[in-house]
Every structure is written in structure tokens, then in C-alpha cells.
Enzyme design. Structure first.
Site, PDB file in Angstrom:
ATOM      1  N   GLU A  89       6.735   3.831  -3.168  1.00 15.59           N
ATOM      2  CA  GLU A  89       7.740   2.813  -3.472  1.00 15.59           C
ATOM      3  C   GLU A  89       7.208   1.404  -3.289  1.00 15.59           C
ATOM      4  O   GLU A  89       6.278   1.181  -2.535  1.00 15.59           O
ATOM      5  CB  GLU A  89       8.919   2.952  -2.500  1.00 15.59           C
ATOM      6  CG  GLU A  89       9.561   4.289  -2.538  1.00 15.59           C
ATOM      7  CD  GLU A  89      10.618   4.443  -1.445  1.00 15.59           C
ATOM      8  OE1 GLU A  89      11.167   3.421  -0.999  1.00 15.59           O
ATOM      9  OE2 GLU A  89      10.861   5.583  -1.056  1.00 15.59           O
ATOM     10  N   CYS A 330      12.782   1.726   4.315  1.00 19.15           N
ATOM     11  CA  CYS A 330      11.445   2.258   4.142  1.00 19.15           C
ATOM     12  C   CYS A 330      11.445   3.751   3.792  1.00 19.15           C
ATOM     13  O   CYS A 330      11.864   4.580   4.575  1.00 19.15           O
ATOM     14  CB  CYS A 330      10.758   2.030   5.479  1.00 19.15           C
ATOM     15  SG  CYS A 330       9.031   2.201   5.445  1.00 19.15           S
TER      16      CYS A 330
HETATM   17  N1  SAH Z   1       3.661   1.521   9.348  1.00 12.48           N
HETATM   18  C1  SAH Z   1       3.845   0.109   9.361  1.00 12.48           C
HETATM   19  C2  SAH Z   1       4.424  -0.455   8.070  1.00 12.48           C
HETATM   20  C3  SAH Z   1       5.534   0.308   7.402  1.00 12.48           C
HETATM   21  S1  SAH Z   1       7.128   0.283   8.139  1.00 12.48           S
HETATM   22  C4  SAH Z   1       4.667  -0.302  10.550  1.00 12.48           C
HETATM   23  O1  SAH Z   1       5.077   0.571  11.321  1.00 12.48           O
HETATM   24  O2  SAH Z   1       4.847  -1.479  10.784  1.00 12.48           O
HETATM   25  C5  SAH Z   1       7.688  -1.371   7.940  1.00 12.48           C
HETATM   26  C6  SAH Z   1       8.761  -1.767   8.921  1.00 12.48           C
HETATM   27  O3  SAH Z   1      10.039  -1.190   8.569  1.00 12.48           O
HETATM   28  C7  SAH Z   1       8.471  -1.297  10.339  1.00 12.48           C
HETATM   29  O4  SAH Z   1       8.766  -2.323  11.258  1.00 12.48           O
HETATM   30  C8  SAH Z   1       9.426  -0.139  10.470  1.00 12.48           C
HETATM   31  O5  SAH Z   1       9.638   0.161  11.803  1.00 12.48           O
HETATM   32  C9  SAH Z   1      10.629  -0.633   9.729  1.00 12.48           C
HETATM   33  N2  SAH Z   1      11.627   0.367   9.360  1.00 12.48           N
HETATM   34  C10 SAH Z   1      11.461   1.679   9.142  1.00 12.48           C
HETATM   35  N3  SAH Z   1      12.629   2.281   8.848  1.00 12.48           N
HETATM   36  C11 SAH Z   1      13.561   1.314   8.862  1.00 12.48           C
HETATM   37  C12 SAH Z   1      14.969   1.298   8.649  1.00 12.48           C
HETATM   38  N4  SAH Z   1      15.625   2.397   8.329  1.00 12.48           N
HETATM   39  N5  SAH Z   1      15.628   0.123   8.758  1.00 12.48           N
HETATM   40  C13 SAH Z   1      14.939  -1.016   9.066  1.00 12.48           C
HETATM   41  N6  SAH Z   1      13.626  -1.078   9.269  1.00 12.48           N
HETATM   42  C14 SAH Z   1      12.930   0.078   9.186  1.00 12.48           C
END
Ligand code: SAH
Length: 341
Positions: A89, A330
């Protein structure tokens, strides 16, 4: 066969040197790919026929395919199909300062954060460099816009795909390439400490964001598996080293999960561990998903948390909520799609 969009200028120059042609061809190719945006070698009409034929033999120039697209007023979410049928995505967000694209770095993710949708589908493989670059080109073409900001915050852990990430950053930052300013690029990691230290030594002006999401190891262990490998203290130490070497401010991301990490006490503790660090905290309202048992914090709790950080002189912002209507959390579009198909 290697895809041409995966080549940094340096690697293309090497290629042309190896085939006994001129180094400057690399720049010509870049002009065609990234300035004129042609999609076939035959269109590159300032390059000799025989070289074109050689390029066609040595490189593919294929694209990635949009298989689903959801639009809300200021956000467009894409699902792409890659050559091996994998899906990833990207999310385009229209801000007043420009267009920001959130790109994926892996097919699935192995980090296993409890609240995150991406991890429900385990990592299948790393994305190749061209598969990251093409997310940008494909969205720009589809919407007829230019992307001004990149956040590597889509599916995957970018520091688990480090070398490809570096080439990707090189290509999109190159003035002869896509030419997105380093300060407009942000890489987000769940906290892979050795890679934070390595990144600190890359001499890039790219922004670093750390998904912290908890003020202590007890809470973080429960929601982020990676914390059992690298503790908060180790992350903070590596971030301090990063700041010392780069002189750049670091972002800590903090998702507000109701009754898990969003109390006043948690805010006080967070302020303490971040005290004196050149950073700011980006509070993220949790994007609820149908599949996972976490609830978003109510507004009042978010505001109270924010106030405590402010009072303790921690720079803090609350992220604008994008796309809860279009499954912009995400990994959501992909996992919903995989379930339906
Ligand atoms: N693996 C990396 C980048 C991808 S996730 C990381 O962990 O930073 C990008 C961001 O989105 C991260 O801060 C993650 O914790 C957050 N994230 C994941 N699921 C989410 C959700 N349902 N709502 C809000 N933020 C979310």
C-alpha cells in the site's frame, strides 16, 4: 532481470563503464526516467540504437499495477500489485504544505506490534528498490501531481530492509532523480538499535522517527515484540548518539491506546525519559481496525496527555487524523483485501 528504477546514478554509471560506454549515459537515462517520465527505452531518442537494444536486454522497465484505490477529500489510498502478485500500500495525503506520500518498505512485516494491522500478515519479502521508487512514480502519474514529502511509514520495517532503503533514499533525493529534499523525507522505525546507529553515520539529512508508543519497558514489551530485543533505554542511547552525530531533531511517535499507554502517569514518565533530548513527540490518535482489540483514546485523554508534555517543556504535536474512512491505518487495505480475495 533487474528493473532500471532500482538503480542509483552511481550504479548506472558503473554499468555504463562496464559496457565500455560513457558514464554520462546514466544522467541521460535519469532525465528520461525521472524528468520526462518516459516508460520505454525506445522513447529515449538521444541514445544510440545499439545501446537501447543492450538496455532492453539487460533491464526491465516494467511498472507496478494499481488494483485498488480509495479516495477521501484529502487522502488517496492505493493498493498495488507487484510482479510476483504480492500487494503493498501507499497513502497520499494532501497537506497545506504539499503532497506527502506514505510508502511501504516490505511485503508484510515481522515486527509483530500488537496494535498494527501490517503484522497480521507476516513478512513475505523485502521490497526491491524499484518497487519503492515506483510507488511514488505511479501515484504521481495517476493523480497528475508531484509528491513533495515522503514518509517511509507504510507496511514493513524500513530498517529491516536497510540496503534497499538506502538506495531508495539516494534515488528519490538525487537532484537528477526524483529530487525530493532530504529534509522532506522521514524514515520511521520501531527501534532497531544497530541500524539507528548505522543511519546516524550515513551523512544524510533525512528525518528519523522512532515508534516509541510507551514510556517504560513493561508497557512496551506488551505491545511491541521488538522491545524484548532492544529496550527503551538502548533506543534512547542510540538516539542521543544519532543527534550528536547528525545534529538533527528526532521524532518520537506515540500512538494513544485507550487504557494502555495514555494515562497522566504515562505522560509524566514519558516527559522524564525524553527530558533534554532534541526531539519532539508526535501523538498519533489510534486508527481503530475491525480486527484488533485496541481502542482509541478519547479526545480528553489525548488533550490531557498533550498538556502534561507541554508543561514539561517537551515539544509535542498531535497528528492530524487521516483517512479513517478509507482504511488508511497501516496495512489495513491490504489485510482487508487479502481476506476478501
Ligand atoms: N515499521 C515502522 C514503519 C511502519 S509503521 C515503524 O514501526 O515505525 C508506521 C507508524 O504507524 C508506526 O508508528 C506505527 O506504530 C503506526 N501505526 C500502526 N498501526 C497504526 C494504527 N492502527 N493507527 C495509528 N498508527 C498506527
Amino acid at each position: 532481470m533487474k528493473n532500471i528504477y532500482g538503480y542509483t546514478i552511481e550504479k548506472l554509471e558503473q554499468y555504463f563503464t562496464n559496457i565500455n560506454d560513457k558514464k554520462f549515459r546514466a544522467i541521460q537515462i535519469y532525465e528520461w526516467l525521472y524528468k520526462k517520465r518516459v516508460t520505454s527505452f525506445d522513447s529515449m531518442n538521444n541514445i544510440k540504437k545499439e545501446i537501447i537494444e543492450k538496455l532492453k536486454k539487460d533491464f526491465s522497465i516494467s511498472n507496478i499495477e494499481i488494483i485498488n484505490k480509495q479516495t477521501d477529500k484529502d487522502v488517496v489510498k492505493y493498493l498495488f500489485k507487484l510482479e510476483d502478485n504480492s500487494k503493498v500500500e501507499a497513502v497520499l495525503m494532501k497537506h497545506d504544505y504539499g503532497n506527502s506520500l506514505c510508502v511501504s518498505s516490505q511485503v508484510g512485516c515481522n515486527m509483530g506490534c500488537a496494535f498494527c494491522e501490517s503484522g497480521r500478515l507476516k513478512k513475505v519479502r523485502n521490497l526491491e528498490v524499484h518497487e519503492m521508487v515506483l510507488q511514488i512514480l505511479t501515484v504521481e502519474k495517476d493523480l497528475n501531481i508531484r509528491v513533495s514529502h515522503i514518509v517511509v511509514m507504510g507496511i514493513g520495517e524500513p530498517f529491516d530492509n536497510y540496503d534497499n532503503l538506502m538506495d531508495f533514499l539516494n534515488i528519490i533525493n538525487a537532484p537528477k532523480g526524483i529530487d525530493i529534499g532530504a529534509r522532506h523525507i522521514t524514515v520511521s522505525t520501531c527501534g532497531i538499535v544497530p541500524k539507528i546507529k548505522k543511519f546516524a553515520r550515513e551523512q544524510k539529512q533525512v528525518n528519523l522517527a522512532i515508534s516509541l508508543h510507551a514510556p517504560n519497558d513493561k508497557i512496551r514489551n506488551k505491545i511491541m515484540k521488538i522491545n524484548k530485543v532492544y529496550t527503551i533505554n538502548e533506543i534512547i542511547e542510540s538516539v542521543k548518539e544519532y543527534i550528536k552525530l547528525t545534529n538533527r531533531r528526532v521524532t518520537f511517535e506515540y500512538i494513544m491506546l485507550y487504557n494502555i499507554n495514555d494515562s497522566i502517569e504515562n505522560a509524566v514518565e514519558l516527559s522524564k525519559i525524553l527530558k533534554g533530548i532534541n526531539c519532539y513527540v508526535n501523538i498519533i490518535p489510534y486508527n481503530e481496525t475491525s480486527n484488533i482489540e485496541f481502542k482509541k483514546s478519547p479526545k480528553e485523554r489525548i488533550m490531557a496527555f498533550y498538556d502534561i508534555l507541554k508543561k514539561n517543556n517537551i515539544n509535542v504535536t498531535i497528528r492530524k487524523e487521516f483517512g479513517s474512512k478509507v482504511s488508511a491505518a497501516c496495512g489495513q487495505l491490504r489485510s482487508n483485501y487479502e481476506e476478501e480475495n
